[in-house]
Design a protein around this motif. Structure first.
Motif, short mmCIF file in Angstrom:
data_model
loop_
_atom_site.label_atom_id
_atom_site.label_comp_id
_atom_site.label_asym_id
_atom_site.label_seq_id
_atom_site.Cartn_x
_atom_site.Cartn_y
_atom_site.Cartn_z
N LEU A 1 62.08 47.39 28.57
CA LEU A 1 60.89 47.17 27.74
C LEU A 1 60.12 48.46 27.50
O LEU A 1 59.79 49.19 28.43
N GLU A 2 59.82 48.71 26.23
CA GLU A 2 58.86 49.74 25.84
C GLU A 2 57.63 49.04 25.30
O GLU A 2 57.74 48.10 24.53
N VAL A 3 56.45 49.50 25.72
CA VAL A 3 55.20 48.85 25.32
C VAL A 3 54.38 49.79 24.46
O VAL A 3 54.16 50.95 24.83
N ILE A 4 53.93 49.30 23.31
CA ILE A 4 53.02 50.04 22.44
C ILE A 4 51.78 49.19 22.22
O ILE A 4 51.87 48.04 21.81
N THR A 5 50.61 49.78 22.49
CA THR A 5 49.34 49.11 22.26
C THR A 5 48.77 49.56 20.93
O THR A 5 48.66 50.77 20.68
N THR A 6 48.43 48.63 20.06
CA THR A 6 47.94 49.00 18.73
C THR A 6 46.56 49.64 18.82
O THR A 6 45.73 49.27 19.65
N GLU A 7 46.34 50.61 17.93
CA GLU A 7 45.11 51.38 17.96
C GLU A 7 44.31 51.30 16.67
O GLU A 7 43.17 51.76 16.62
N TYR A 8 44.89 50.74 15.61
CA TYR A 8 44.18 50.65 14.33
C TYR A 8 44.82 49.55 13.50
O TYR A 8 45.94 49.11 13.77
N ARG A 9 44.10 49.10 12.47
CA ARG A 9 44.64 48.09 11.59
C ARG A 9 45.85 48.65 10.85
O ARG A 9 45.77 49.73 10.25
N GLY A 10 46.96 47.94 10.89
CA GLY A 10 48.19 48.43 10.28
C GLY A 10 49.12 49.12 11.24
O GLY A 10 50.26 49.44 10.89
N HIS A 11 48.68 49.36 12.48
CA HIS A 11 49.51 50.05 13.47
C HIS A 11 50.77 49.24 13.78
O HIS A 11 51.88 49.78 13.88
N ALA A 12 50.62 47.91 13.95
CA ALA A 12 51.79 47.07 14.26
C ALA A 12 52.81 47.11 13.12
O ALA A 12 54.02 47.07 13.36
N ARG A 13 52.32 47.21 11.89
CA ARG A 13 53.24 47.34 10.75
C ARG A 13 54.02 48.65 10.83
O ARG A 13 55.24 48.68 10.62
N ASP A 14 53.31 49.73 11.16
CA ASP A 14 53.98 51.03 11.27
C ASP A 14 55.02 51.02 12.39
O ASP A 14 56.10 51.59 12.25
N VAL A 15 54.69 50.36 13.49
CA VAL A 15 55.63 50.27 14.61
C VAL A 15 56.87 49.47 14.21
O VAL A 15 58.01 49.86 14.51
N GLY A 16 56.65 48.34 13.52
CA GLY A 16 57.78 47.53 13.08
C GLY A 16 58.68 48.28 12.12
O GLY A 16 59.92 48.20 12.21
#
Length: 322
Positions: A32-47
């Motif tokens: 597992l790698e964990v990324i915590t979102t920091e701004y609106r749209g961050h999860a989209r960029d990660v995906g």
């Protein structure tokens, strides 16, 4: 299995301690790698990065429907191909969690994590359809970016309610059914076109449907939840078909009472109905046009005002671990 966990730290129903417990449980079975979102749209960029790199076999979204929507839009930046994209899994952490619950997952994040681990051990997954909303060619909104939605979209009255709720949440109000009901009544009082709507639904080869005040587009059922109560705007909508639409052509006080009661008592067999209600099933493509700019929402996220949106129902767009 290599997995990427995208965590929204602002998720309304999980504490930092709960998230730590869930991460530990997932890490016991996954690389597992964990990324915590920091701004609106961050999860989209990660995906999007995950889809391009191919390093992760699965992406897990820990958050609400907004986090899930962002991850999905990142994964599908170059279009759907469920055989060559990471699978997606959901651990609900928002106030409503429609997508996760429509998939049959428990609303409790700990129980949902247990269900996810069981699905992984059994190799269980399903492929679901999604909706795509785009700017209509030749309209003022032609340049609006295309965006995927997992369970619903709306142009008109319901989107206005969501916009009001978002304003209240930005002021520190907690998202509750009571908050939605208060904002619904305020939207009704302020609605300029409640007796004669401005929205027209157009689909190829069919007569246009005119004068709509509200147009709710559903990719699955239920449409939403009030606490533990499912609400069915389009009871026959399904992840296995294209898109369903509920259109309402009048929202006078008696009509609001009637349709509100029908929604509260709706079931998988019966949703809102009546002289000024239009229900359409399994539409692969259509356009909503408005004579005046109307509020627009997707997956419970208010996206401003639009005059024209083109919708496409895409079957078998995404592989979900469930």
């Amino acid at each position: 299995m290599r997995a990427l966990l995208v965590v929204n730290p602002a998720a309304t129903t999980t504490s930092a301690r709960t998230r730590d417990v869930l991460i530990h449980a997932l890490a016991s079975d996954l690389k597992l790698e964990v990324i915590t979102t920091e701004y609106r749209g961050h999860a989209r960029d990660v995906g999007r990065a995950a889809a391009q790199s191919g390093d992760a076999e699965m992406i897990i979204a820990l958050g609400g429907d907004g986090t899930v929507n962002e991850v999905v839009n990142g994964l599908l930046h170059n279009g759907p191909d469920p055989d060559n994209l990471p699978g997606i899994a959901v651990v609900p952490g928002g106030s409503t969690n429609v997508f996760a619950r429509a998939l049959g997952l428990p609303n409790d994040p700990v129980e949902a994590t247990g269900a996810l681990l069981d699905a992984l051990r059994q190799g269980s997954s399903r492929t679901v359809g999604l909706g795509l909303a785009s700017g209509t060619p030749g309209s003022a909104d032609e340049g609006a970016p295309s965006r995927w939605f997992t369970f619903c979209a709306g142009l008109g009255f319901d989107a206005g309610v969501i916009g009001r709720v978002e304003q209240q949440r930005e002021r520190g109000k907690k998202s509750t059914p009571a908050l939605y009901m208060r904002q619904l009544m305020r939207q009704f009082v302020g609605e300029e076109h409640k007796r004669h709507g401005t929205i027209t639904l157009e689909q190829p080869g069919e007569e246009p449907i005119t004068d709509l005040v509200a147009s709710i587009v559903c990719n699955t059922a239920p449409w939403t939840y009030l606490g533990n109560r499912p609400v069915y705007a389009a009871p026959h909508a399904s992840f296995d078909t294209a898109l369903d639409v509920l259109g309402l052509a009048r929202l006078s006080a008696p009509a609001v009472m009637r349709y509100g009661t029908q929604l509260l008592t709706s079931s998988p067999e019966r949703g809102p109905h009546g002289k000024h209600a239009v229900s359409l099933h399994d539409l692969t493509g259509f356009t909503l046009q408005s004579q005046a700019p109307q509020p627009f929402q997707m997956d419970g996220d208010h996206l401003g005002l639009r005059t024209s949106v083109t919708f496409t129902g895409v079957r078998r767009a995404l592989r979900v671990i469930v």
